[in-house]
Scaffold this motif. Structure first.
Motif, PDB file in Angstrom:
ATOM      1  N   ASP A 100       0.840  -1.191   0.000  1.00  0.00           N
ATOM      2  CA  ASP A 100       0.000   0.000   0.000  1.00  0.00           C
ATOM      3  C   ASP A 100       0.875   1.240   0.000  1.00  0.00           C
ATOM      4  N   TYR A 133      -8.218   2.003  -2.954  1.00  0.00           N
ATOM      5  CA  TYR A 133      -7.838   1.302  -1.735  1.00  0.00           C
ATOM      6  C   TYR A 133      -8.430   2.003  -0.529  1.00  0.00           C
ATOM      7  N   ASP A 135      -8.367   3.266   2.913  1.00  0.00           N
ATOM      8  CA  ASP A 135      -7.470   3.508   4.038  1.00  0.00           C
ATOM      9  C   ASP A 135      -8.214   3.348   5.357  1.00  0.00           C
ATOM     10  N   ASN A 140      -3.977   0.693   9.481  1.00  0.00           N
ATOM     11  CA  ASN A 140      -3.897   0.539   8.028  1.00  0.00           C
ATOM     12  C   ASN A 140      -3.010  -0.624   7.621  1.00  0.00           C
ATOM     13  N   TYR A 144      -4.205  -3.511   5.142  1.00  0.00           N
ATOM     14  CA  TYR A 144      -3.477  -3.902   3.934  1.00  0.00           C
ATOM     15  C   TYR A 144      -3.215  -5.398   3.911  1.00  0.00           C
ATOM     16  N   TYR A 147      -6.251  -7.258   2.917  1.00  0.00           N
ATOM     17  CA  TYR A 147      -6.501  -7.120   1.478  1.00  0.00           C
ATOM     18  C   TYR A 147      -5.576  -8.017   0.657  1.00  0.00           C
ATOM     19  N   SER A 148      -4.292  -8.030   1.008  1.00  0.00           N
ATOM     20  CA  SER A 148      -3.311  -8.740   0.190  1.00  0.00           C
ATOM     21  C   SER A 148      -3.270 -10.236   0.483  1.00  0.00           C
ATOM     22  N   GLN A 157     -10.725  -5.163  -0.741  1.00  0.00           N
ATOM     23  CA  GLN A 157     -10.617  -4.497  -2.039  1.00  0.00           C
ATOM     24  C   GLN A 157     -11.992  -3.965  -2.422  1.00  0.00           C
ATOM     25  N   LEU A 438       0.624  -1.876  -5.433  1.00  0.00           N
ATOM     26  CA  LEU A 438      -0.170  -2.849  -4.682  1.00  0.00           C
ATOM     27  C   LEU A 438      -0.110  -4.223  -5.353  1.00  0.00           C
ATOM     28  N   GLU A 440      -2.207  -5.971  -6.558  1.00  0.00           N
ATOM     29  CA  GLU A 440      -3.574  -6.056  -7.083  1.00  0.00           C
ATOM     30  C   GLU A 440      -3.744  -7.356  -7.858  1.00  0.00           C
TER      31      GLU A 440
END
Length: 618
Positions: A100, A133, A135, A140, A144, A147-148, A157, A438, A440
């Motif tokens: 991020d 993204y 925040d 945070n 992150y 998300y990942s 996401q 990211l 992604e």
């Protein structure tokens, strides 16, 4: 020996709020009372500079205060080195970071503040389907990691759906803290270049005016991204994007001139065989009122010439006579044409002033960018909206001089890095890149994430350049890092098992982290470059690391026995003396390595006797 725990400032990124307060206190000490700002006193000291009107001009949106707060909140994360995903790890100065970009920008504050010459970003355009993204102000890093996929507690996401994509709030909340942090990284002569379309350019200008200052707007370039109209366009075919450019300090910016094109050079002729070389005829009149420029000129054949209506000669009579005597006035082949001034190529600047219209011939186009990816990836383009290398290279040519750092924290497929390699090859510069992307997710078999595409592109680009230019000795490598939570364990008790939490807390360093992980977190938190040289040496059978020629010395051995304390301390002191670093040296040990506090105290005392006063433990 002071212990570094999760709450220690050194375990977090730069404390921007604390640094701002310290600067304010240094300038206005009388505005502080009991450690707090007395705003009434501060307003008195600032006099009429304080705007206390209820209604003020500026960009405002829902969530702006929170976005400002997010920018000021330190990160408790780190960047873990991934040497196996890197190229030429030991020598390269280039960096690719997966993570991020908000957290990464926070982590870069100590090491790269004031160091970056050029930031280029191509952020989401807020078209209705862009990835944005979310925040999280409270945590945070955890947000992150969820998300990942590194923490299996949910995926956060989000996309800007059509129902919310028309609103600008979320985009502004995403952009504000990132631009605020990016400004701190710019050098005094540094610039930020932001690609954007019509959808958010008005908001972007307002945002940048607030963060960088309206007076630091350098230019807004119009780039022709397509060379044919889009036949499916509902209204008018969108043919251009913008590049909005702001400076940290506009007065310190130096812009390189463009070289004249062959077509421009061909405009210079020498029909009268003047010994001073080729020249081109310039209009002798001007529109700006000039009283001394109102006179009649008599030509060599007796014809008389006055300035055109509502115009003036650009010189007075005396200056004209001097030009005429020096054969600088052109009357045409037959000596009866209106007078023109001869401008000699040898007497003009070799370059021309850059302008804000960049057509596709000059700076490339979208189709060209896609073809560049396909050439690298055997006919495949693993990213839908790349920028052409030529466009990014034009920016580098305009603003960068040589041995400088450029940054892209929305790096997409990595075009900026590719442009840096080409620029270094073509102009023998030594630019270095830092790119952030990211992870992604991609619906592909060959690449799981977009950050993987970036690394693959830079690897393939390096191979292609080296193959075509075998004598090129420039930097074609990169160091790869990934954002993660800090290596230093924070106190996060499990309510149902306090005893286990206490046992884990005794070990400040996480068990799954390597010495290299810890070393690079120390680099970040102490403000050292991530590519600074690291040297290892065995001292008293322990591995000791010297970072930055002795600015930081670390021994992260698992155990340091009582009998090993003295030879280890003396060996470190001897090595430090040979390294002779310019500044103060910080020495760090693993806290749990010591048998007891006596061993820790003895080692600290020996080091202090040799002038090494700053000794810490993790």
């Amino acid at each position: 020996m002071k212990k570094i725990d999760g709450a220690d400032p050194i375990a977090q990124s730069a404390d921007i709020v604390g640094e701002n307060i310290a600067q304010l206190k240094a300038i206005f000490p009388e505005a502080f009372a009991e450690g707090k700002v007395d705003f009434d006193k501060l307003k008195q000291l600032l006099g009429g500079a304080v705007d206390e009107r209820e209604e003020k001009y500026g960009l405002s949106w829902n969530g702006k205060r929170r976005a400002r707060q997010i920018a000021l909140t330190p990160s408790a994360g780190t960047l873990r080195p991934k040497q196996e995903e890197s190229i030429n790890w030991d020598k390269t100065k280039n960096i690719i970071i997966e993570g991020d970009n908000l957290e990464v920008l926070k982590l870069m504050q100590r090491s790269y503040a004031g160091d970056v010459k050029l930031v280029y970003i191509d952020p989401p355009y807020n078209t209705g389907s862009d990835f944005v993204y979310p925040d999280d102000y409270s945590d945070n890093i955890r947000n992150y990691l969820e998300y990942s996929g590194q923490v299996v507690e949910g995926v956060k996401q989000t996309s800007q759906l059509e129902t919310t994509g028309r609103f600008h709030t979320r985009w502004l909340n995403m952009m504000y803290p990132r631009l605020k942090l990016a400004k701190n990284l710019l050098s005094d002569s540094g610039l930020i270049c932001i690609s954007i379309d019509d959808g958010e350019i008005a908001n972007l200008r307002g945002l940048c005016d607030e963060i960088f200052g309206e007076e630091n707007h350098v230019a807004t370039i119009v780039w022709q991204k397509r060379y044919v109209s889009n036949v499916t366009a509902k209204w008018l075919s969108d043919m251009h994007d913008y590049i909005v450019i702001y400076a940290r300090n506009k007065d310190a910016v130096k812009i390189r001139s463009w070289e004249r094109t062959q077509e421009q050079l061909e405009a210079y002729k020498n029909p009268d065989e003047d010994a001073r070389g080729v020249w081109r005829a310039q209009d002798l009149s001007a529109s700006k009122p000039y009283a001394a420029g109102l006179f009649t000129i008599t030509g060599p054949t007796g014809l008389q010439f006055d300035p055109p209506p509502n115009r003036y000669w650009r010189c007075n009579k005396e200056q004209f006579d001097r030009w005429e005597a020096d054969n600088r006035i052109w009357w045409g082949v037959n000596k009866n044409a209106r007078p023109m001034l001869k401008a000699f190529l040898e007497e003009t600047e070799r370059g021309i002033t850059p302008n804000t219209w960049w057509d596709y011939n000059f700076a490339g186009h979208n189709k060209e960018a896609t073809l560049e990816l396909k050439k690298l990836f055997d006919g495949d383009a693993p990213f839908d909206t790349p920028k052409p290398i030529k466009l990014l290279q034009r920016l580098l040519q305009l603003f960068c001089q040589g041995n400088e750092t450029v940054l892209d924290f929305f790096c997409g497929s990595g075009t900026l890095g590719h442009a840096v390699l080409k620029q270094n090859l073509e102009e023998s510069t030594a630019l270095r890149y830092i790119m952030v992307q990211l992870p992604e997710s991609l619906d592909r078999k060959d690449f799981a994430t977009l950050s993987g595409v970036v690394r693959a592109r830079m690897t393939l680009a390096a191979k292609a350049i080296q193959s075509e230019n075998p004598l090129f000795s420039g930097d074609l490598g990169y160091r790869s890092f990934r954002l993660d939570s800090s290596n230093i364990r924070a106190w996060d008790p499990i309510r149902d098992n306090i005893a286990d939490s206490l046992d884990q807390a005794a070990q400040h360093l996480k068990a799954d982290r390597s010495e290299q992980d810890i070393l690079f977190e120390l680099l970040l938190k102490l403000g050292l470059d991530l590519t600074v040289p690291i040297e290892a040496k065995t001292v008293a059978n322990k591995t000791v690391h010297s970072i930055g020629a002795g600015v930081l010395i670390a021994c992260l051995a698992d155990t340091i026995g009582a009998k090993e304390v003295e030879p280890l301390a003396l060996g470190i002191a001897d090595w430090h003396e040979k390294l002779a670093p310019a500044g103060e040296t910080q020495i760090v040990f693993r806290d749990s390595a010591f048998a007891d506090d006596v061993a820790k105290t003895n080692l600290t005392a020996i080091l202090q006797q040799h002038g090494l006063a700053t000794v810490r433990s993790l």
